[in-house]
Design a protein around this motif. Structure first.
Motif, mmCIF file in Angstrom:
data_model
loop_
_atom_site.group_PDB
_atom_site.id
_atom_site.type_symbol
_atom_site.label_atom_id
_atom_site.label_comp_id
_atom_site.label_asym_id
_atom_site.label_seq_id
_atom_site.Cartn_x
_atom_site.Cartn_y
_atom_site.Cartn_z
ATOM 1 N N THR A 414 0.228 -4.445 -13.863
ATOM 2 C CA THR A 414 0.021 -4.449 -12.411
ATOM 3 C C THR A 414 0.834 -3.759 -11.541
ATOM 4 O O THR A 414 1.981 -3.410 -11.624
ATOM 5 C CB THR A 414 0.394 -6.108 -11.914
ATOM 6 O OG1 THR A 414 1.741 -6.118 -12.058
ATOM 7 C CG2 THR A 414 -0.523 -7.003 -12.297
ATOM 8 N N VAL A 415 0.142 -3.003 -10.276
ATOM 9 C CA VAL A 415 0.956 -2.118 -9.465
ATOM 10 C C VAL A 415 2.013 -2.907 -8.603
ATOM 11 O O VAL A 415 1.655 -4.014 -8.283
ATOM 12 C CB VAL A 415 0.072 -1.487 -8.379
ATOM 13 C CG1 VAL A 415 0.446 -0.686 -7.535
ATOM 14 C CG2 VAL A 415 -1.119 -0.953 -9.302
ATOM 15 N N THR A 416 3.182 -2.337 -8.784
ATOM 16 C CA THR A 416 4.327 -3.018 -8.042
ATOM 17 C C THR A 416 5.076 -1.951 -7.007
ATOM 18 O O THR A 416 5.352 -2.849 -6.057
ATOM 19 C CB THR A 416 5.664 -3.211 -8.975
ATOM 20 O OG1 THR A 416 5.756 -1.796 -9.632
ATOM 21 C CG2 THR A 416 5.255 -4.278 -9.991
ATOM 22 N N LEU A 417 4.686 -0.694 -6.959
ATOM 23 C CA LEU A 417 5.176 0.024 -5.969
ATOM 24 C C LEU A 417 4.100 0.991 -5.665
ATOM 25 O O LEU A 417 3.412 1.572 -6.490
ATOM 26 C CB LEU A 417 6.379 0.661 -6.302
ATOM 27 C CG LEU A 417 7.309 1.264 -5.168
ATOM 28 C CD1 LEU A 417 8.666 0.751 -5.577
ATOM 29 C CD2 LEU A 417 6.926 2.709 -4.902
ATOM 30 N N PHE A 418 4.041 1.284 -4.489
ATOM 31 C CA PHE A 418 2.832 2.082 -3.859
ATOM 32 C C PHE A 418 3.254 2.709 -2.521
ATOM 33 O O PHE A 418 3.243 2.026 -1.438
ATOM 34 C CB PHE A 418 1.379 1.391 -3.854
ATOM 35 C CG PHE A 418 0.433 2.257 -3.836
ATOM 36 C CD1 PHE A 418 -0.168 2.721 -5.180
ATOM 37 C CD2 PHE A 418 -0.386 2.667 -2.877
ATOM 38 C CE1 PHE A 418 -1.398 3.633 -5.196
ATOM 39 C CE2 PHE A 418 -1.249 3.450 -2.638
ATOM 40 C CZ PHE A 418 -1.768 3.928 -4.169
ATOM 41 N N ASN A 419 3.697 3.890 -2.613
ATOM 42 C CA ASN A 419 4.181 4.474 -1.110
ATOM 43 C C ASN A 419 3.149 5.043 -0.118
ATOM 44 O O ASN A 419 2.060 5.151 -0.648
ATOM 45 C CB ASN A 419 5.463 5.325 -1.192
ATOM 46 C CG ASN A 419 5.152 6.726 -1.842
ATOM 47 O OD1 ASN A 419 4.057 6.849 -2.299
ATOM 48 N ND2 ASN A 419 5.925 7.511 -1.749
ATOM 49 N N THR A 420 3.559 5.494 1.138
ATOM 50 C CA THR A 420 2.648 6.033 2.136
ATOM 51 C C THR A 420 1.899 7.137 1.560
ATOM 52 O O THR A 420 1.025 7.569 1.639
ATOM 53 C CB THR A 420 3.498 6.200 3.337
ATOM 54 O OG1 THR A 420 4.413 5.393 3.464
ATOM 55 C CG2 THR A 420 2.529 5.828 4.507
ATOM 56 N N ALA A 421 3.020 8.241 1.013
ATOM 57 C CA ALA A 421 2.232 9.622 0.154
ATOM 58 C C ALA A 421 1.061 8.982 -0.724
ATOM 59 O O ALA A 421 0.058 9.806 -0.454
ATOM 60 C CB ALA A 421 3.147 10.387 -0.065
ATOM 61 N N ALA A 422 1.245 7.974 -1.475
ATOM 62 C CA ALA A 422 0.363 7.835 -2.310
ATOM 63 C C ALA A 422 -0.851 7.050 -2.042
ATOM 64 O O ALA A 422 -1.986 7.548 -2.352
ATOM 65 C CB ALA A 422 0.884 6.715 -3.520
ATOM 66 N N GLU A 423 -0.895 6.678 -0.701
ATOM 67 C CA GLU A 423 -2.073 5.795 -0.064
ATOM 68 C C GLU A 423 -2.645 7.162 0.479
ATOM 69 O O GLU A 423 -3.860 7.024 0.443
ATOM 70 C CB GLU A 423 -1.229 5.167 1.067
ATOM 71 C CG GLU A 423 -2.209 4.364 2.043
ATOM 72 C CD GLU A 423 -1.587 3.276 2.982
ATOM 73 O OE1 GLU A 423 -1.823 2.381 2.973
ATOM 74 O OE2 GLU A 423 -0.677 4.187 3.864
ATOM 75 N N ARG A 424 -2.186 8.115 1.042
ATOM 76 C CA ARG A 424 -2.780 9.449 1.565
ATOM 77 C C ARG A 424 -3.388 10.073 0.324
ATOM 78 O O ARG A 424 -4.623 10.416 0.797
ATOM 79 C CB ARG A 424 -1.824 10.350 2.100
ATOM 80 C CG ARG A 424 -2.392 11.428 3.041
ATOM 81 C CD ARG A 424 -1.241 12.144 3.642
ATOM 82 N NE ARG A 424 -0.004 12.482 2.797
ATOM 83 C CZ ARG A 424 -0.099 13.575 1.988
ATOM 84 N NH1 ARG A 424 -1.092 14.486 2.255
ATOM 85 N NH2 ARG A 424 0.798 13.924 1.559
ATOM 86 N N LEU A 425 -2.961 10.138 -0.705
ATOM 87 C CA LEU A 425 -3.335 11.031 -1.845
ATOM 88 C C LEU A 425 -4.541 10.326 -2.604
ATOM 89 O O LEU A 425 -5.650 11.218 -3.285
ATOM 90 C CB LEU A 425 -2.175 11.336 -2.813
ATOM 91 C CG LEU A 425 -1.282 12.659 -2.269
ATOM 92 C CD1 LEU A 425 0.036 12.750 -3.266
ATOM 93 C CD2 LEU A 425 -1.874 13.825 -1.870
ATOM 94 N N THR A 426 -4.426 8.906 -2.594
ATOM 95 C CA THR A 426 -5.422 8.073 -3.194
ATOM 96 C C THR A 426 -6.668 7.552 -2.486
ATOM 97 O O THR A 426 -7.573 7.308 -3.133
ATOM 98 C CB THR A 426 -4.808 7.017 -4.096
ATOM 99 O OG1 THR A 426 -4.176 6.209 -3.303
ATOM 100 C CG2 THR A 426 -3.758 7.662 -5.078
ATOM 101 N N GLY A 427 -6.222 7.327 -1.082
ATOM 102 C CA GLY A 427 -7.203 6.682 -0.332
ATOM 103 C C GLY A 427 -7.040 5.205 -0.475
ATOM 104 O O GLY A 427 -7.889 4.621 -0.001
#
Ligand code: ADP
Length: 746
Positions: A414-427
């Motif tokens: 399960t995903v435990t951490l997801f930063n803002t840049a990852a949000e931008r890159l993966t949508g």
């Protein structure tokens, strides 16, 4: 008596001597009346009759009566004003004094002043002093319950010591009596040892018995019960769930306030991230008192702080540490209890006087100790909690500020951490990724994380294409690593994504710039190469009309024109070779084939120039993926260059070997000669088109070679042989691995 009373009313309860002029006038008058009492001015005589004492008063007696009454009125106004202004314990004390005095004052005033004044006979005078008994009773009660005067300790100790004395004296008497009873004849001799026995007995028992008696007296005199057990139970229950420091300290102040009932409570703490000084963290006032607000800071160098470095018990205003009285008064404190963390004082609980005026009993201190010990653990937890929150915030801030995307997954995927840049890159939206399964991530990324989790090995950098926000494509380089816990247990995996968009843009810009530059160079080279034959043809053509009849000229003309046109033709075909067709499918080729074929083609020229050829095929099956014709062209250019660089008697050496030191196994073909070596002037530009040092050279040979080498995913370099004459050109091919290798340069 009147002056003594007035003085008491003036100075109670502060203890400071009065400054009022009125008081001193009354004091002077009182002294005058003392003197007058020795004359017949106040009392002329007294006769005892069956009706009582009949007194004949002097002329000044009425003046004395007026003085006494006005003194009482003055004292009453002073004390009433003070009672109105006073708060807390002082107020209670003043009211006790007022009531304690009012009752006997009225009584005595009536019997000893009013009645004699009206009837001229002191009939009930002897009953007057009886009213002071009421005053005594009230005062005694007030002393015990409300600390009318600060002698409650004297009383408790006196009572205790008195009882201890009775006990020890009783023991002595008992032993002596017992001895004389048992041995009536030898009493005299026995007395001495019986005294010794009793003294030893008393010495042994003194400490425990005195402790017991003092406790019993304390309880008898002052006890006001509270539910000790329940308080502790409730507190332990509540405090364990409190992780925020503020509410925790408020709660502690509250519990202490409810049970011990001090006028006020303050809590000082040293904060782990702050200085050594103690800061006021909580302050509660349960009753309005004139005491000033507690200081915000208690320096680590202060007397109180220093005291608790070596003491762990509560510091009381009645403690023998008289030197600390001033600091205690400054804090308006009656009791200070230290808060310890592993023998290190981390703070203090500062308690004001009790609302009831009681002192702090052993029972109170016992309860406070338990409450504070519990609170100390909770305070430590709160600190740790605050630390964890701060660290988390810190990490969150770093992750948010990072340009690289960071995604971590737990061992269960399960995903435990997801930063803002990852949000931008993966949508993907951050909020939605929490506890989301790894499989919901973009496929390529999910795959890398899963492989990492299963294999427990970090995955090296890999280029992925992700679709980010607004459906924008992001080329990223992704690497993963395994997250391990303390004992090396795998906790999960983390992937770091770096946006390559800008790098890719720069790369293609650079490529375009390079292409434009090489096209420019190529164009000027071609122009130059074509211009020479054209000049020759033009010169002949211009001369043709006037020299047409000259047969020699016509023959030369025909020869030169054909020769120059051939030159242009040669150039054009070489140029075509330079733009090596790249679309052709590669197949597996044993390098020994094109090398031997090319050598066979050149055999005549080699023999003519007396050049020895040495081939050294170290690699058993030197297989590469390639195009046979292009490879032949490559080796032809290299061999011809070597040949042209050498004079007769030279040696051409061809070596084919494996190179396994690199990440990918490679095959190296080295073409070495014993010629003059590469001229310094062209060493850096050898592979550029039209770079030549030969008189009739085109400068296209090596440039064509580079095109072929690129098309084969290989690398080429030329260098002078170290330590001997001649040069070597080395080509490194990727090894054919038995399956179809995709065209790498597409
Ligand atoms: P060209 O042979 O027409 O001059 P190339 O591109 O094949 O064009 O070679 C460019 C230059 O590189 C040559 O003019 C020569 O100066 C140098 N060169 C190439 N091969 C060798 C070699 N084996 N030894 C010394 N110099 C060489």
């Amino acid at each position: 008596m009147v002056l003594a009373l007035l003085t008491l009313l003036y100075i109670f309860p502060s203890g400071s001597f009065p400054r009022s002029r009125l008081y001193y006038s009354y004091a002077a008058a009182a002294l005058a009346f003392v003197l007058l009492s020795y004359t017949s001015m106040l009392v002329q005589g007294a006769v005892a009759t069956p009706m009582g004492l009949v007194v004949s008063y002097g002329p000044m007696y009425r003046v004395f009566g007026l003085f006494a009454v006005s003194s009482l009125v003055l004292g009453a106004t002073v004390v009433l004003r003070k009672a109105k202004e006073a708060r807390g314990r002082a107020r209670a004390q003043l009211w006790y004094l007022i009531i304690g005095l009012l009752i006997p004052a009225l009584g005595i005033g009536t019997t000893n002043l009013l009645v004699p004044l009206l009837s001229n006979a002191s009939w009930y005078g002897q009953y007057g002093p009886a009213f002071t008994l009421i005053f005594l009773g009230l005062t005694a009660h007030a002393i015990i319950r409300h600390r009318l005067m600060n002698i409650r300790l004297v009383i408790s100790r006196t009572v205790a010591y008195f009882l201890i004395l009775i006990f020890s004296g009783g023991a002595l008497v008992l032993v002596t009596e017992l001895a004389s009873l048992l041995f009536p004849d030898r009493t005299r001799n026995l007395e001495r040892w019986s005294v010794i026995v009793s003294i030893v007995l008393i010495a042994v028992l003194f400490q425990p018995i005195s402790h017991f008696i003092r406790r019993a007296v304390d309880r008898y005199l002052y006890r006001r019960p509270y539910d000790y057990e329940r308080t502790i139970r409730d507190m332990v229950h509540r405090i364990n769930t409190m992780l925020e420091l503020g509410p925790l300290l408020d709660y502690l102040s509250d519990v202490v306030g409810r049970t011990v009932q001090p006028e006020r409570v303050s809590i000082y703490l040293t904060l782990p991230e702050g200085s050594e000084d103690y800061q006021l963290q909580a302050h509660r006032v349960f009753v309005d008192t004139p005491a000033s607000a507690p200081p915000e800071l208690l320096p680590a160098s202060s007397e109180v702080a220093q005291y608790f470095k070596t003491h762990s018990a509560s510091l009381l205003i009645d403690s023998p540490e008289f030197l600390l009285k001033a600091p205690l008064n400054e804090l308006a404190a009656e009791c200070i209890h230290p808060i310890f963390d592993n023998d290190r004082p981390i703070g203090f609980l500062v308690l004001g006087p009790k609302l009831s005026g009681d002192p702090y009993f052993a029972e109170d201190l016992g309860l406070i100790t338990i409450l504070v010990t519990q609170a100390a653990i909770a305070i430590k937890n709160a600190y740790l909690h605050r630390h964890v929150v701060l660290v988390n915030e810190y990490i969150e801030n770093i992750l948010a500020a990072m340009d690289s995307g960071v995604v971590s997954v737990a061992g269960d995927g399960t995903v435990t951490l997801f930063n803002t840049a990852a949000e931008r890159l993966t949508g993907l939206q951050r909020e939605r990724t929490k506890t989301m399964p790894v499989t919901n991530l973009p496929e390529a990324l999910a795959q890398m994380l899963q492989i990492t989790l299963v294999s427990r090995r970090p995955q090296p950098q890999r280029e992925l294409l992700l679709t980010g926000m607004n459906r924008k494509s992001f080329p990223v380089v992704c690497s993963t690593s395994i997250l391990t816990g303390r004992a090396g247990v795998a906790l999960g995996a983390v992937a770091v994504l770096n946006d390559l968009s800008r790098v890719k843009e720069l790369e293609s810009e650079k490529l375009r710039a390079e292409r434009l530059a090489s096209i420019g160079a190529l164009a000027s080279g071609i122009a130059h190469e074509i211009k020479n034959p054209l000049v020759a043809i033009r010169t002949f053509a211009e001369l043709l009309p006037e020299r047409f009849v000259d047969e020699d000229f016509r023959n030369d003309f025909a020869k030169v024109v054909v020769q120059e046109i051939d030159r242009i033709d040669g150039l054009v075909s070489r140029l075509r070779g330079m733009a090596a067709p790249r679309s052709q499918a590669h197949r597996s080729i044993d390098l020994r084939g094109p090398i031997s074929d090319t050598l066979a083609l050149l055999r005549g020229r080699l023999e003519q120039a007396a050049i020895a050829v040495r081939t050294d095929f170290e690699a058993e099956r030197p297989m590469v993926a390639g195009d046979l014709d292009q490879l032949k062209q490559l080796f032809l250019n290299l061999f011809v260059n070597a040949l042209e660089a050498m004079g007769p008697g030279g040696q051409l050496a061809i070596r084919v070997a494996h190179r396994n030191s690199a990440e990918v196994p490679r095959l190296v073909v080295e073409v070495s000669d014993t010629g003059a070596g590469i001229p310094e002037a062209v060493a850096n530009r050898l592979f550029d088109p039209f770079v030549t040092t030969k008189e009739r050279g085109s400068g296209l040979g090596l440039s064509i070679c580079r095109g072929i080498v690129d098309a084969h995913g290989a690398a080429i370099r030329a260098y002078n042989n170290p330590g001997r004459c001649g040069a070597t050109v080395a080509v490194e091919f990727p090894v054919w691995r038995g399956v179809d290798i995709p065209t790498l340069s597409s």
